[in-house]
Design an enzyme around this catalytic site. Structure first.
Site, PDB file in Angstrom:
ATOM      1  N   GLU A 253       8.354  -2.646  -6.670  1.00  0.00           N
ATOM      2  CA  GLU A 253       9.474  -3.084  -5.837  1.00  0.00           C
ATOM      3  C   GLU A 253      10.493  -3.938  -6.581  1.00  0.00           C
ATOM      4  OE1 GLU A 253       6.428  -2.719  -4.840  1.00  0.00           O
ATOM      5  OE2 GLU A 253       6.675  -1.343  -3.164  1.00  0.00           O
TER       6      GLU A 253
ATOM      7  N   HIS B 199       1.697  -3.487   7.737  1.00  0.00           N
ATOM      8  CA  HIS B 199       2.580  -2.360   8.039  1.00  0.00           C
ATOM      9  C   HIS B 199       3.306  -2.588   9.365  1.00  0.00           C
ATOM     10  CE1 HIS B 199      -0.092  -0.614   5.032  1.00  0.00           C
ATOM     11  NE2 HIS B 199       0.775   0.347   4.853  1.00  0.00           N
TER      12      HIS B 199
HETATM   13  C1  LIG Z   1       3.353  -2.998  -3.329  1.00  0.00           C
HETATM   14  C2  LIG Z   1       3.144  -1.753  -2.544  1.00  0.00           C
HETATM   15  N1  LIG Z   1       4.160  -0.869  -2.402  1.00  0.00           N
HETATM   16  C3  LIG Z   1       4.007   0.276  -1.701  1.00  0.00           C
HETATM   17  C4  LIG Z   1       2.819   0.572  -1.080  1.00  0.00           C
HETATM   18  C5  LIG Z   1       2.683   1.847  -0.209  1.00  0.00           C
HETATM   19  N2  LIG Z   1       1.645   2.708  -0.758  1.00  0.00           N
HETATM   20  C6  LIG Z   1       0.379   2.705  -0.280  1.00  0.00           C
HETATM   21  S1  LIG Z   1      -0.645   3.649  -1.221  1.00  0.00           S
HETATM   22  C7  LIG Z   1       0.629   4.142  -2.232  1.00  0.00           C
HETATM   23  C8  LIG Z   1       0.336   5.041  -3.395  1.00  0.00           C
HETATM   24  C9  LIG Z   1      -0.656   4.369  -4.296  1.00  0.00           C
HETATM   25  O1  LIG Z   1      -0.916   5.196  -5.388  1.00  0.00           O
HETATM   26  P1  LIG Z   1      -2.096   4.829  -6.363  1.00  0.00           P
HETATM   27  O2  LIG Z   1      -1.919   3.436  -6.861  1.00  0.00           O
HETATM   28  O3  LIG Z   1      -2.165   5.903  -7.398  1.00  0.00           O
HETATM   29  O4  LIG Z   1      -3.397   4.814  -5.455  1.00  0.00           O
HETATM   30  P2  LIG Z   1      -3.973   6.102  -4.675  1.00  0.00           P
HETATM   31  O5  LIG Z   1      -3.491   5.996  -3.250  1.00  0.00           O
HETATM   32  O6  LIG Z   1      -3.481   7.319  -5.360  1.00  0.00           O
HETATM   33  O7  LIG Z   1      -5.468   5.968  -4.778  1.00  0.00           O
HETATM   34  C10 LIG Z   1       1.825   3.537  -1.857  1.00  0.00           C
HETATM   35  C11 LIG Z   1       3.130   3.750  -2.526  1.00  0.00           C
HETATM   36  C12 LIG Z   1       1.773  -0.368  -1.243  1.00  0.00           C
HETATM   37  N3  LIG Z   1       0.559  -0.163  -0.668  1.00  0.00           N
HETATM   38  N4  LIG Z   1       1.964  -1.497  -1.965  1.00  0.00           N
END
Ligand SMILES: Cc1ncc(C[n+]2csc(CCOP(=O)(O)OP(=O)(O)O)c2C)c(N)n1
Ligand SMILES: Cc1ncc(C[n+]2csc(CCOP(=O)(O)OP(=O)(O)O)c2C)c(N)n1
Ligand SMILES: [Mg+2]
Ligand SMILES: [Mg+2]
Lengths: 313, 325, 313, 325
Positions: free
Chosen positions: B60, B127
């Site tokens: 962010e 959320h």
């Molecule tokens: C700081 C932040 N920004 C955005 C999100 C929204 N979000 C939730 S899961 C996700 C993807 C996460 O990807 P990854 O780190 O690869 O974990 P995965 O879900 O693939 O296991 C996002 C963008 C968040 N949880 N935290």
């Protein structure tokens, strides 16, 4: 050669400016070397050791002194102090204290250049201490993923306030971190203005041609305390002595004498002109009025007219 | 003119700006191929390409910080936070760099950050938040909180035009629930002007966002059951907020209820109540009542969340107390 | 061998739990492999794909179901939802949504162990997408500088919501970033529970013995959408097909049959026990009361008594 | 009992806690060899060693986040921000993790973050801020703002004992300017209890931190020049704040001035004024007046800063208006 003489000229200035100006001591070569390698339309976010960048870009000394004095003619009109300033018309963006918060901003400038397919480059400065902060990581990661035209300049002066490098990071050269972001890292002797200029030029032109970011690590020693109040008791005296031998200004003077036939007369001429320039600047700055408290709130909100800046074109 | 959902209005307004001004671009997580978590930018990348609809890394500060730099170079960036809650990760950049650059260095930072905010669907503590109060306290940041589809489009256009950093709070609970007539052509809804959502005589409710509808429901009930006429002022924008409109309504009704979905203590409702108390002291016939969420994180359980988010009954209760005062 | 059978047992569970539980699909081996390598006094901050960690540490399935239902007997008593939970008595710390905000916390646990010279290890999970955030950088840098007993587990499932790895980072393996922080990085096939267990065990014991942090990158594929609402249209079908062949549960079943003489009877027995266990759990969870709104504000402020937790000892 | 500066009281209190409770440790930038930017921990590393007085990398989220983890493992961390302004870099961790962990998961987070805050010496926009209002709005965080050396020590002890995350705002302008008697033995000043800095009858001033002295000066002037008796309430802690003490003083004086050094709009003074207006409506003989900094960043120039930070004259003016109402 005139170009080089001008740079020498500026370096002299650096050494001669009183008070808080000394905070860049030992870093003048690094600052000036990089700034001289930038093109006129390139932009940058220099920090608190990089007065030489502003001077090289052409900020008039009297306005810098006015800034230090908190006067109306300082670039921030008394709103902010010391090197927390910049002249937009010269492509510079004023730093904030929080380090290295300007790196994502520099990356954003590069993003704009990439979107518009302009051959311009952004330069973002940071110190080896602030390399520990998340902003450095997020900025370099985005720049690497998008291969943006940005050059990251890490002024590694071996100390972050009183903190030595081994308490700040656990890799030999910070430049090695570039690999973690998918671009090149280069270690440079920051006391050799010509070497800095050479490497900075190469990195900037590479970025300009679409070659992506580079991380330059300029090794110097902060030759004084963190700021005026700090006597740097925690820095081994030997270290100071060792690096004193590598004073960037002395090194460059020697170079000028050996390679550019700098003569005593020319040197005295330069020092004389610098002394006069600074005396005049001081006088002019002193005539700059104090800011008017009645205008305090005027600058909080931007107006549409404000967007007519070189920045925003 | 066509009937659109709140979400469609935002999406159409943004597309219109992207078409007419090539300086406008969108950056955020999953805004490209996926069209954003709420599909506001669905299909945008096909039309505008990957360099104007930019899928960013999950970072962010990089997103908003890059917007600031790009804005300084003449672009008009629109960042999307996947949820408003994640703006906390760009807090330092917004308050330290974006908010103060104009004041310090004379450099404007014309960026827009879109923030899907608000609760009501068991999103839990991360959320569902409404962080506008935290930002409204920071000089140099504007906070926009539209309640209707028409305002959502018009205020988004205004936010993009505005030379300052603007936080654009889109209430998730309104996205698909609220429909309304939205002009097809481009138009600007001025930032800083409230609207009277409902005319009334006896009690004035000052609110914004999804709570506008909660207030309206409560007002209906009071009018029908208690024959008390309630005015509902939709602030539309929390920073700047339309003090004149609020004071006018207060002078007319002389009883006030301030309503917001965010927690009570330190919430922006306190600022509004304090200002009214300071500038309309003589006009008040009763203490200014605040109806807000209690001072805790947003709970996940539907039962707990219902107890957390101000409900129509809570507003009715407050209005009846004021009416009886 | 019982230990392994138990792990198999747990893996089966993972595959059988309905609804949102599926979000870990493809990651069960990684989660269980790491969790099984942890010692009883070690602690960790598992994330939204790591249900297997909680189960392996011994959280009763009925309480997990109660959590999903927002009931009073869920670990967060209806305050938070789904995998945003943990049982302190089992050394687990409840995740927040913001990624990877738990990494600095895991590093802090390791710092406490180091200060007290305890032979305990902290494990911090994160995804390849959230590796782009500053928190990951600050946490690993501090851990590297102080050589703290922490293991960073990066679950690289190739997608961050709809974002592919090449838009998230520009280095071949995220494990390579460990070098930038002064410790070792290891790439592991996350679908091979035994390989994961082996590497996790090695990293954890190294940390326990003062060898400092390790970054484990567990390569898997997220076999479904980001969450139930997402059909993952953006993931090439071929990729799913290819990785379906490497389903961690199938791989482990095969292994059990070939090396641990797992027989049809045993397998049916396990599935039977699991089915019953989950039926009972569902029934028990369903009997758990709804939280009482009157208690909503009770939990905001901690009381001195709250400090009598295993965590805080 | 001995006379000490505000800074010495904090330093001694912290050293005392480090000596009596081995779970207490200090982490921050330059707190070790250098003894901290303001020398609060001078000599600590010699006494307690490098693993209890920890020089951290320049990374505020790592510092505060690590404190949270260590606290969960039974330690009692005390983090030092080099300047309060830099806490913005740990905002996300504090509001997202530390503030909500107890509510969500039942896990307390007993950490203290020391924040050298406040202006008055041309520190400029980033070395002068008073960010307590931003944090006081976040349920789960406590905000402590001592004004006297005795309170500084007693509240620091209380903060370390407290099972919640506590932000400890130390006003830089008081560090060496303010001296007072401080007991040598350990004592706890309860969080949430205001103190009456000065007794009065006619107007009540609610304030905290360095503004307590500004208010006292103004009160003196009014007593001497106008024969108006002014009460000065030092809140001591902004979250939780001592509503009962404030309301009692309001009921006695029936005129109120709320004073703080932070900017006005959305500042915590609004919460205090709104609460008084809600709960003591009938007791008020005049509108509640707020005297605060104007809505802009803290300017560097001494002349501008003087116009920014509330001065004795500003308070006197406000008090005279109230007296005349
Ligand atoms: C700081 C932040 N920004 C955005 C999100 C929204 N979000 C939730 S899961 C996700 C993807 C996460 O990807 P990854 O780190 O690869 O974990 P995965 O879900 O693939 O296991 C996002 C963008 C968040 N949880 N935290
Ligand atoms: C986020 C943040 N935290 C703390 C500080 C206080 N501070 C100012 S300069 C400095 C040391 C910076 O070291 P380095 O990055 O190496 O730059 P140098 O001063 O050595 O050029 C610190 C800790 C700051 N400016 N920003
Ligand atoms: Mg340095
Ligand atoms: Mg992933």
């Amino acid at each position: 050669t005139r170009a080089i003489e001008e740079r020498g000229h500026i370096l002299y200035k650096q050494g001669k400016i009183p008070g808080s100006f000394y905070t860049g001591r030992g870093n003048e070569g690094a600052a000036v070397g990089v700034a001289s390698a930038m093109g006129p339309d390139d932009v940058g976010t220099p920090l608190h050791r990089d007065m030489g960048v502003h001077v090289t870009r052409g900020v008039e000394p009297w306005r810098i002194l006015a800034q230090y004095m908190g006067r109306e003619d300082g670039p921030t009109r008394g709103r902010d102090g010391n090197v927390h300033m910049a002249d937009a018309r010269l492509g510079m963006i004023a730093m904030v204290s929080h380090l290295p918060a300007m790196l994502p901003v520099a990356v954003g400038c590069a993003l704009a250049f990439r979107i518009r397919e302009e051959k311009r480059v952004a330069v973002g400065w940071f110190g080896e201490g602030s390399a520990a902060r998340g902003d450095a990581h997020e900025a370099m990661n985005l720049a690497g993923v998008r291969q943006l035209p940005v050059v990251f300049v890490c002024g590694n002066n071996q100390w972050a306030y009183s903190t030595p490098t081994h308490l700040g990071y656990a890799v030999e050269h910070l430049a090695d971190r570039a690999a973690a972001y998918g671009f090149e890292g280069v270690v440079v002797d920051g006391t050799d203005v010509l070497a800095v200029y050479r490497e900075a030029k190469a990195a900037i032109e590479k970025a300009r041609e679409g070659g992506g970011p580079t991380l330059l690590e300029l090794k110097t020693l902060r030759m004084e305390g963190h700021a005026v109040h700090d006597d740097a008791f925690y820095v081994p005296k030997e270290l100071f002595e060792e690096w004193a031998k590598r004073d960037p200004i002395e090194r460059f003077r020697t170079w000028l004498r050996e390679n550019a036939e700098l003569t005593d007369e020319e040197e005295d001429g330069i020092s004389g002109r610098v002394k006069k320039l600074l005396n005049d600047a001081l006088a002019q700055a002193d005539e700059s009025p104090q800011p008017d408290p009645a205008t305090l709130l005027d600058g909080v909100w931007a107006t549409p007219e404000d967007l007519d800046t070189p920045h925003h074109k | 003119m066509a009937e659109k959902t709140y979400l469609q209005a935002i999406s159409d307004g943004l597309r219109q700006e992207l078409r007419r001004d090539e300086r406008v671009f969108v950056i955020g997580e999953d805004v490209g191929v996926y069209g954003g978590a709420f599909k506001v930018t669905l299909g945008f990348q096909e039309e505008f390409g990957p360099w104007r609809i930019i899928d960013s890394p999950l970072a962010e500060t990089a997103i908003v910080g890059a917007c600031t730099g790009a804005a300084m170079m003449g672009m008009r960036p629109v960042a999307e936070m996947q949820f408003a809650d994640f703006i906390s990760c760009a807090w330092d950049h917004l308050v330290t760099v974006a908010a103060k650059q104009r004041f310090r260095a004379g450099t404007p930072v014309p960026i827009v950050v879109r923030l899907p905010s608000g609760g009501g669907f068991s999103g839990g503590p991360f959320h569902s938040q409404n962080p506008e109060s935290s930002f409204a306290h920071i000089p140099g940041l504007k906070c926009v909180c539209p309640a209707t589809p028409e305002d959502a489009k018009g205020l988004l256009v205004a936010a993009i035009e505005d030379p300052n950093p603007v936080l654009f709070f889109e209430h998730k609970h309104l996205y698909r629930r609220i429909k309304g007539e939205v002009p097809d052509e481009r138009y600007v809804t001025p930032i800083g002007k409230a609207r009277t959502h409902r005319e009334g005589e006896d009690i004035s409710v000052i609110t914004w966002g999804a709570m506008v509808y909660t207030a309206d429901e409560a007002a209906k009930q009071l009018e029908e059951a208690d024959d008390v006429s309630v005015e509902v002022i939709d602030l539309r924008t929390v920073m700047p907020w339309d003090k004149e409109a609020v004071l006018a309504s207060v002078r007319k009704c002389s009883k006030v209820l301030v309503l917001h979905e965010d927690t009570r203590t330190g919430g922006f409702g306190g600022e509004i109540a304090a200002t009214i108390g300071e500038e309309a002291f003589e006009d008040l016939d009763a203490p200014i009542k605040r109806v807000c969420a209690p001072d805790c994180p947003v709970p996940f359980s539907p039962i707990l969340e219902k107890a957390y988010i101000p409900q129509v009954d809570d507003v009715v209760k407050g209005l009846r107390e004021l009416a009886a005062y």
